[in-house]
Design a protein around this motif. Structure first.
Motif, short mmCIF file in Angstrom:
data_model
loop_
_atom_site.label_atom_id
_atom_site.label_comp_id
_atom_site.label_asym_id
_atom_site.label_seq_id
_atom_site.Cartn_x
_atom_site.Cartn_y
_atom_site.Cartn_z
N ALA A 28 0.74 -1.18 0.06
CA ALA A 28 -0.03 -0.06 -0.20
C ALA A 28 0.96 1.36 -0.14
O ALA A 28 0.69 2.19 -0.44
CB ALA A 28 -1.02 0.02 0.99
N ALA A 29 2.06 1.03 0.77
CA ALA A 29 2.87 2.48 0.89
C ALA A 29 3.54 2.74 -0.62
O ALA A 29 3.62 3.77 -1.11
CB ALA A 29 3.94 2.06 1.73
N LYS A 30 3.88 1.50 -1.36
CA LYS A 30 4.62 1.61 -2.45
C LYS A 30 3.45 2.20 -3.66
O LYS A 30 3.67 3.02 -4.40
CB LYS A 30 5.06 0.28 -3.00
N GLN A 31 2.40 1.71 -3.53
CA GLN A 31 1.13 2.16 -4.23
C GLN A 31 0.92 3.47 -4.20
O GLN A 31 0.78 4.49 -5.09
CB GLN A 31 0.00 1.54 -4.20
N ALA A 32 0.97 4.12 -3.00
CA ALA A 32 0.60 5.54 -2.55
C ALA A 32 1.80 6.46 -3.24
O ALA A 32 1.53 7.50 -3.74
CB ALA A 32 0.41 5.61 -1.15
N GLU A 33 3.10 5.86 -2.97
CA GLU A 33 4.12 6.65 -3.56
C GLU A 33 3.99 6.74 -5.07
O GLU A 33 4.32 7.99 -5.32
CB GLU A 33 5.49 5.94 -3.07
N ILE A 34 3.84 5.74 -5.77
CA ILE A 34 3.65 5.83 -7.12
C ILE A 34 2.70 6.78 -7.50
O ILE A 34 2.83 7.55 -8.48
CB ILE A 34 3.39 4.51 -7.97
N GLN A 39 1.11 12.17 -9.74
CA GLN A 39 0.38 13.56 -9.66
C GLN A 39 1.34 14.81 -9.92
O GLN A 39 1.22 15.74 -10.60
CB GLN A 39 -0.36 13.57 -8.45
N ALA A 40 2.34 14.51 -9.20
CA ALA A 40 3.50 15.52 -9.12
C ALA A 40 4.10 15.46 -10.36
O ALA A 40 4.38 16.74 -11.20
CB ALA A 40 4.63 15.32 -8.27
N ALA A 41 4.67 14.72 -11.41
CA ALA A 41 4.81 14.59 -12.52
C ALA A 41 3.82 15.06 -13.64
O ALA A 41 4.07 16.07 -14.42
CB ALA A 41 5.19 13.09 -13.31
N GLY A 78 15.35 2.25 -16.16
CA GLY A 78 14.27 1.55 -15.73
C GLY A 78 13.33 2.28 -14.68
O GLY A 78 13.90 3.37 -14.33
N GLY A 79 12.40 1.89 -14.54
CA GLY A 79 11.30 2.54 -13.70
C GLY A 79 10.08 1.99 -13.36
O GLY A 79 9.86 1.02 -13.90
N LYS A 80 9.32 2.78 -12.62
CA LYS A 80 7.90 2.38 -12.20
C LYS A 80 7.07 3.59 -12.64
O LYS A 80 7.43 4.79 -12.87
CB LYS A 80 7.85 2.15 -10.86
N GLY A 81 5.84 2.99 -12.56
CA GLY A 81 4.72 4.10 -12.91
C GLY A 81 3.22 3.35 -13.01
O GLY A 81 3.14 2.49 -12.45
N LEU A 82 2.22 4.10 -13.40
CA LEU A 82 0.97 3.66 -13.44
C LEU A 82 0.38 3.98 -14.77
O LEU A 82 0.72 5.16 -15.52
CB LEU A 82 0.23 3.76 -12.11
N ALA A 83 -0.65 3.09 -15.17
CA ALA A 83 -1.69 3.45 -16.39
C ALA A 83 -3.00 3.67 -15.37
O ALA A 83 -3.37 3.00 -14.65
CB ALA A 83 -1.68 2.32 -17.07
N HIS A 84 -3.54 4.82 -16.04
CA HIS A 84 -4.83 5.22 -15.25
C HIS A 84 -6.00 5.27 -16.35
O HIS A 84 -5.85 5.59 -17.36
CB HIS A 84 -4.68 6.61 -14.74
N ASN A 86 -9.19 6.65 -17.05
CA ASN A 86 -10.10 7.70 -16.67
C ASN A 86 -11.51 7.36 -16.79
O ASN A 86 -12.11 8.13 -15.96
CB ASN A 86 -9.93 8.91 -17.77
N ARG A 87 -12.04 6.41 -17.56
CA ARG A 87 -13.37 5.95 -17.27
C ARG A 87 -13.65 5.15 -16.08
O ARG A 87 -14.87 5.66 -15.56
CB ARG A 87 -13.75 5.29 -18.60
N SER A 88 -13.07 4.32 -15.98
CA SER A 88 -13.31 3.57 -14.81
C SER A 88 -12.57 3.92 -13.41
O SER A 88 -12.87 3.68 -12.37
CB SER A 88 -13.06 2.11 -14.97
N GLY A 89 -11.81 4.82 -13.53
CA GLY A 89 -10.90 5.26 -12.40
C GLY A 89 -9.65 4.28 -11.91
O GLY A 89 -9.06 4.64 -11.00
N LYS A 90 -9.55 3.14 -12.73
CA LYS A 90 -8.72 2.27 -12.09
C LYS A 90 -7.24 2.55 -12.56
O LYS A 90 -6.97 2.85 -13.51
CB LYS A 90 -9.03 0.82 -12.84
N ASP A 91 -6.27 2.41 -11.51
CA ASP A 91 -4.86 2.46 -11.53
C ASP A 91 -4.29 0.81 -11.59
O ASP A 91 -4.79 0.28 -10.98
CB ASP A 91 -4.25 3.11 -10.55
N THR A 92 -3.30 0.87 -12.62
CA THR A 92 -2.66 -0.48 -13.00
C THR A 92 -1.13 -0.26 -12.67
O THR A 92 -0.63 0.84 -13.56
CB THR A 92 -2.77 -0.99 -14.35
N TYR A 93 -0.71 -0.63 -11.96
CA TYR A 93 0.81 -0.26 -11.39
C TYR A 93 1.81 -1.09 -12.33
O TYR A 93 1.57 -2.38 -12.84
CB TYR A 93 1.07 -0.70 -10.00
N MET A 94 2.83 -0.36 -12.83
CA MET A 94 3.45 -0.94 -14.07
C MET A 94 4.97 -0.97 -13.77
O MET A 94 5.52 0.17 -13.11
CB MET A 94 3.00 -0.50 -15.39
#
Length: 185
Positions: A28-34, A39-41, A78-84, A86-94
């Motif tokens: 949960a902490a890693k998800q919150a950080e991503i 949002q900052a990016a 290398g890196g981390k991020g997420l795909a969002h 907009n219609r469902s509001g779902k985040d997928t961590y990648m």
């Protein structure tokens, strides 16, 4: 003697159960950080190119990645991020990885924004991952300011990069791979 075994068994059970709770808290902490980094990016992208905000809001979805890379003829990032969505509001961590070879030198921390033009291209990106190649150019940046330009993305998407810190210059052939992070989804 039996009391000793019962106490030892209880301690082992409690440590295993608390380890699972720590792992869940860590996830949960890693998800919150991503999410926070994303949002900052986005705020930096909007400051650099204000019309991107409307494009992101109208799009079926977007992806944001923070990457760290080093190159000297041969390179990697290398890196981390997420795909969002907009219609469902779902985040997928990648996760993402990139390899390059060519006349290139650099060390950089970058942020990438991918805006999907269709729900199909977003779904394909999330479910299948994405592999892409590229040419080269020059990017320099510090403190979120970038000299890089937007480029073409994968099928049905637009791709933008901000160099946060560092310098990269040259021409190289690149391969990039994006995939779902199994530990965070």
């Amino acid at each position: 003697m039996k009391l000793h075994h019962i106490l030892l068994g209880s301690m082992i059970t409690l440590s295993l159960l608390s380890g699972g709770a720590v792992a869940a808290d860590d996830k949960a902490a890693k998800q919150a950080e991503i999410r926070q980094v994303t949002q900052a990016a986005l705020a930096k992208f909007y400051a650099a190119q204000p019309d991107l905000k409307a494009k992101v809001e109208k799009a079926p979805g977007y992806a944001v990645f923070t990457t760290y890379g080093l190159s000297f003829l041969v390179g990697g990032a290398g890196g981390k991020g997420l795909a969002h969505n907009n219609r469902s509001g779902k985040d997928t961590y990648m996760s993402m990885a990139q390899a390059s070879a060519g006349a290139e030198i650099g060390l950089a921390e970058s942020e990438t924004l991918i805006i999907f033009a269709s729900a199909k291209s977003l779904d394909w990106f999330v479910s299948k991952g994405w592999e892409g190649g590229g040419g080269g150019g020059m990017q320099a940046g510090a403190s979120g300011k970038s000299a890089g330009v937007a480029g073409g993305g994968g099928p049905g998407s637009a791709y933008y990069t901000l160099t946060k810190n560092g310098l990269q210059a040259g021409v190289a052939v690149r391969g990039t791979k994006f995939w779902q992070d199994q530990d965070l989804n």
